[in-house]
Design a protein around this motif. Structure first.
Motif, PDB file in Angstrom:
ATOM      1  N   UNK B  79       0.844  -1.188   0.000  1.00  0.00           N
ATOM      2  CA  UNK B  79       0.000   0.000   0.000  1.00  0.00           C
ATOM      3  C   UNK B  79       0.873   1.229   0.000  1.00  0.00           C
ATOM      4  N   UNK B  80       0.368   2.341   0.331  1.00  0.00           N
ATOM      5  CA  UNK B  80      -0.973   2.632   0.849  1.00  0.00           C
ATOM      6  C   UNK B  80      -2.000   2.781  -0.279  1.00  0.00           C
ATOM      7  N   UNK B  81      -3.084   2.042  -0.197  1.00  0.00           N
ATOM      8  CA  UNK B  81      -4.121   2.093  -1.236  1.00  0.00           C
ATOM      9  C   UNK B  81      -5.428   1.559  -0.665  1.00  0.00           C
ATOM     10  N   UNK B  82      -6.476   1.678  -1.450  1.00  0.00           N
ATOM     11  CA  UNK B  82      -7.757   1.123  -1.028  1.00  0.00           C
ATOM     12  C   UNK B  82      -7.714  -0.381  -1.228  1.00  0.00           C
ATOM     13  N   UNK B  83      -8.147  -1.127  -0.250  1.00  0.00           N
ATOM     14  CA  UNK B  83      -8.157  -2.581  -0.396  1.00  0.00           C
ATOM     15  C   UNK B  83      -9.559  -3.043  -0.776  1.00  0.00           C
TER      16      UNK B  83
END
Lengths: 218, 183
Positions: B79-83
């Motif tokens: 990440x950092x990202x939407x999972x």
């Protein structure tokens, strides 16, 4: 609090949050304030404050840290965005880890020392950018397909959460800052940015900015 | 206090989740807003579960001190990202597995430590039956360097005459030597 200015009020400006992020992460906040300051060697008063902070933080605090509401909230957010907070440490945990490793909080420069003091005292994640190199308002969004990131050869992976101004990504959230956007020796105005997540009260963001700003002006 | 935070910050989202059965995917050609809303609710629910598990793991971490060798790592997914829902489920399952592992390790450690505490009592009441046995603070899950050691009284004389006792150490050596004299 000897040596702190009496007449200064933090005026945090709320940052924008991309609607997708706001929908997925209610409570995700960003606040910033700009101060005139230079990134020079810390004055003795600030270094003394750092030493005194080092004396207050020991192994017991380090072990219990992740059970406290604000550090825990950041750990949870890290899990939510795919990061392992034991590998990519939350900002306050990284500072406490360094304190345990080095034996004290090392003084680096005025801006970094001010951020260290505020993050350890309040627990909120803070960043600093060169205010004169920020275009417009600052916020959080997802990176676009093929988006470039200054100082990096390859583009950002699409959907990376970034701190951005109205034109470009300034930094990856809780990670590196784009080259030339951070604070360096040429910086004359510093933008302090506090990033809040669900579970971190708004007042804590303001307090963190106030503590950092006060330390910067000391 | 953290439970209150969990309640106050996450429950509103979870309570809003629809109670109907959700198909695994939207019907062909129908990328409905309803399905997206259900996915969002599922993600919110998974995030609430992850938050609760992180708290349990944090408490286990705190209570494990000073024991070492317990693995608390739960790898991330990059990440950092939407999972996605699947990815959040993976995070939740890894956390759940880690909590179980840590819980088992702590139970095992507690059992061994209890036996060692009993051993100290037995050593104290009958040192001659536990010649040269040594139990450290770490063996009973306590911090510090104190240890109990069954040794003969008066050295070789006690050894020859069978006079045994349990000697308790006075703690850790100083971390550093004597301070140099002031200039």
């Amino acid at each position: 609090m000897e040596g702190l200015p009496d007449e200064w009020e933090v005026a945090p400006e709320p940052g924008w949050i991309d609607p997708t992020l706001a929908e997925e992460f209610p409570g995700l906040l960003l606040a910033s304030t700009v101060l005139e300051s230079e990134s020079r060697r810390s004055p003795e008063a600030l270094r003394e404050r750092l030493r005194s902070l080092s004396d207050r933080i020991g192994g017991a605090q380090a072990i219990q840290l992740r059970q406290q509401p604000i550090p825990w909230a950041y750990r949870v957010f890290f899990r939510h965005i795919g990061l392992d907070p034991d590998t990519t440490r939350t900002p306050v945990e990284q500072l406490i880890f360094d304190r345990m490793h080095d034996g004290s909080f090392k003084s680096r420069n005025r801006v970094e020392d001010a951020l260290t003091i505020a993050m350890v005292e309040v627990g909120v994640a803070l960043r600093a950018f060169d205010a004169d190199r920020v275009d417009g308002r600052i916020g959080l969004r997802l990176s676009r397909e093929g988006e470039r990131f200054e100082g990096r050869v390859s583009p950002l992976a699409e959907g990376t959460i970034v701190v951005a101004d109205e034109n470009r990504a300034l930094g990856i959230i809780f990670d590196r800052t784009a080259e030339g956007r951070g604070v360096d020796k040429r910086t004359e105005r510093v933008m302090l940015v506090a990033i809040g997540v669900r579970g971190v009260p708004d007042i804590a963001l303001e307090e963190a900015l106030w503590v950092a700003g006060s330390a910067l002006r000391a | 206090m953290l439970e209150e935070l969990l309640e106050s910050t996450e429950a509103d989202v979870v309570q809003g989740a629809p109670q109907r059965d959700v198909p695994p995917a939207p019907p062909d050609g129908l990328d409905t807003a309803l399905f997206q809303s259900d996915e969002r609710a599922a993600r919110a629910d998974l995030r609430r579960q992850i938050a609760a598990m992180e708290l349990v793991l944090a408490r286990q971490f705190g209570s494990a001190f000073p024991r070492t060798g317990i693995d608390f790592a739960v790898s991330g997914l990059g990440g950092p990202r939407l999972l996605s829902v699947d990815e959040l489920e993976q995070v939740r399952d890894r956390l759940a597995a880690r909590i179980q592992d840590v819980s088992r390790s702590l139970d095992d450690a507690a059992y061994v430590e209890e036996r060692n505490r009993e051993l100290i009592e037995e050593m104290a009441s009958d040192p001659a039956s536990y010649k040269w046995v040594r139990v450290n603070n770490a063996d009973i899950g306590e911090p510090g360097c104190k240890h109990w050691h069954a040794t003969p009284k008066w050295g070789p004389i006690g050894l020859l005459l069978g006079w045994w006792r349990v000697k308790i150490s006075s703690g850790c050596p100083l971390a550093e030597g004597q301070r140099p004299p002031n200039p």
